[in-house]
Design a protein around this motif. Structure first.
Motif, PDB file in Angstrom:
ATOM      1  N   LYS A  84    -115.794 -50.645  82.107  1.00 50.23           N
ATOM      2  CA  LYS A  84    -116.467 -49.178  82.164  1.00 50.23           C
ATOM      3  C   LYS A  84    -117.446 -49.180  81.138  1.00 50.23           C
ATOM      4  O   LYS A  84    -117.534 -49.819  80.163  1.00 50.23           O
ATOM      5  N   GLY A  85    -118.439 -48.088  81.287  1.00 43.33           N
ATOM      6  CA  GLY A  85    -119.520 -47.981  80.381  1.00 43.33           C
ATOM      7  C   GLY A  85    -118.544 -47.031  79.387  1.00 43.33           C
ATOM      8  O   GLY A  85    -118.510 -45.906  79.616  1.00 43.33           O
ATOM      9  N   VAL A  86    -118.714 -47.610  78.123  1.00 45.56           N
ATOM     10  CA  VAL A  86    -118.037 -46.979  77.015  1.00 45.56           C
ATOM     11  C   VAL A  86    -119.049 -47.034  75.706  1.00 45.56           C
ATOM     12  O   VAL A  86    -119.861 -47.723  75.716  1.00 45.56           O
ATOM     13  N   SER A  87    -119.024 -45.978  74.834  1.00 46.45           N
ATOM     14  CA  SER A  87    -119.528 -45.995  73.780  1.00 46.45           C
ATOM     15  C   SER A  87    -119.370 -47.219  72.785  1.00 46.45           C
ATOM     16  O   SER A  87    -118.597 -47.808  72.779  1.00 46.45           O
ATOM     17  N   ARG A  88    -120.622 -47.249  71.856  1.00 44.00           N
ATOM     18  CA  ARG A  88    -120.522 -48.603  70.921  1.00 44.00           C
ATOM     19  C   ARG A  88    -119.373 -48.371  69.911  1.00 44.00           C
ATOM     20  O   ARG A  88    -118.560 -49.357  69.628  1.00 44.00           O
ATOM     21  N   ASN A  89    -118.919 -47.183  69.680  1.00 38.99           N
ATOM     22  CA  ASN A  89    -117.691 -47.004  68.569  1.00 38.99           C
ATOM     23  C   ASN A  89    -116.373 -47.559  69.311  1.00 38.99           C
ATOM     24  O   ASN A  89    -115.599 -48.036  68.635  1.00 38.99           O
ATOM     25  N   VAL A  90    -116.363 -47.236  70.590  1.00 41.09           N
ATOM     26  CA  VAL A  90    -114.998 -47.864  71.356  1.00 41.09           C
ATOM     27  C   VAL A  90    -115.214 -49.217  71.463  1.00 41.09           C
ATOM     28  O   VAL A  90    -113.992 -49.902  71.325  1.00 41.09           O
ATOM     29  N   ILE A  91    -116.229 -49.833  71.790  1.00 41.54           N
ATOM     30  CA  ILE A  91    -116.346 -51.324  71.840  1.00 41.54           C
ATOM     31  C   ILE A  91    -115.998 -51.802  70.327  1.00 41.54           C
ATOM     32  O   ILE A  91    -115.243 -52.808  70.312  1.00 41.54           O
ATOM     33  N   VAL A  92    -116.448 -51.250  69.363  1.00 41.23           N
ATOM     34  CA  VAL A  92    -116.482 -51.893  68.148  1.00 41.23           C
ATOM     35  C   VAL A  92    -114.904 -51.817  67.855  1.00 41.23           C
ATOM     36  O   VAL A  92    -114.155 -52.776  67.511  1.00 41.23           O
ATOM     37  N   ASN A  93    -114.118 -50.591  67.890  1.00 44.03           N
ATOM     38  CA  ASN A  93    -112.615 -50.268  67.723  1.00 44.03           C
ATOM     39  C   ASN A  93    -111.896 -51.390  68.396  1.00 44.03           C
ATOM     40  O   ASN A  93    -110.996 -52.049  68.048  1.00 44.03           O
ATOM     41  N   ALA A  94    -112.177 -51.632  69.989  1.00 39.62           N
ATOM     42  CA  ALA A  94    -111.469 -52.628  70.630  1.00 39.62           C
ATOM     43  C   ALA A  94    -111.740 -54.013  70.337  1.00 39.62           C
ATOM     44  O   ALA A  94    -110.907 -54.568  70.440  1.00 39.62           O
ATOM     45  N   SER A  95    -112.861 -54.165  69.953  1.00 41.71           N
ATOM     46  CA  SER A  95    -113.115 -55.621  69.445  1.00 41.71           C
ATOM     47  C   SER A  95    -112.304 -55.949  68.160  1.00 41.71           C
ATOM     48  O   SER A  95    -111.929 -57.167  68.133  1.00 41.71           O
ATOM     49  N   LEU A  96    -112.214 -54.941  67.496  1.00 44.17           N
ATOM     50  CA  LEU A  96    -111.600 -55.502  66.071  1.00 44.17           C
ATOM     51  C   LEU A  96    -110.006 -55.440  66.345  1.00 44.17           C
ATOM     52  O   LEU A  96    -109.443 -56.328  65.966  1.00 44.17           O
ATOM     53  N   GLU A  97    -109.361 -54.660  67.360  1.00 44.81           N
ATOM     54  CA  GLU A  97    -108.182 -54.821  67.734  1.00 44.81           C
ATOM     55  C   GLU A  97    -107.714 -56.214  68.609  1.00 44.81           C
ATOM     56  O   GLU A  97    -106.685 -56.628  68.342  1.00 44.81           O
TER      57      GLU A  97
END
Length: 113
Positions: free
Chosen positions: A94-107
């Motif tokens: 999905k098209g998500v914000s950069r903040n969501v991508i950063v948090n998911a990447s860290l997880e």
């Protein structure tokens, strides 16, 4: 619902293969617990957990549902609901914000550069 069920069916086939591989390895403790499958669609989870078969849908959907139910009832997989906001796969689909991508990447254990 069809897309989520298709993805769940494909993932359960892979989980079944992985479980059989683990059963063949002598270094893995037996019995192997059910493989946890996270799903963000509550309708699919309710229908898989339901013992009724009153779905009015195509035979392909019914076949996938039967396959997932069989693996769940035999203890190969276990289904768990994950909120859409906490679904780690959303950044890939999905098209998500950069903040969501950063948090998911860290997880996921990825390092940011």
């Amino acid at each position: 619902m069809k897309a989520e069920l298709t993805a769940l069916d494909t993932a359960t086939v892979e989980a079944e293969w992985l479980r059989e591989l683990l059963m063949d390895l002598p270094v893995v403790e037996k019995p192997i617990p059910a493989i946890l499958m996270n799903c963000d669609n509550q309708t699919v989870i309710v229908k898989v957990n339901s013992s009724k078969d009153n779905m009015k849908s195509s035979r392909h959907v019914k076949r996938r549902m039967k396959s997932v139910k069989k693996l769940k009832n035999s203890g190969v997989i276990a289904l768990d609901y994950v909120q859409m906001a906490k679904n780690l796969a959303n950044q890939f689909t999905k098209g998500v914000s950069r903040n969501v991508i950063v948090n998911a990447s860290l997880e996921l254990g990825m390092r940011l550069t």
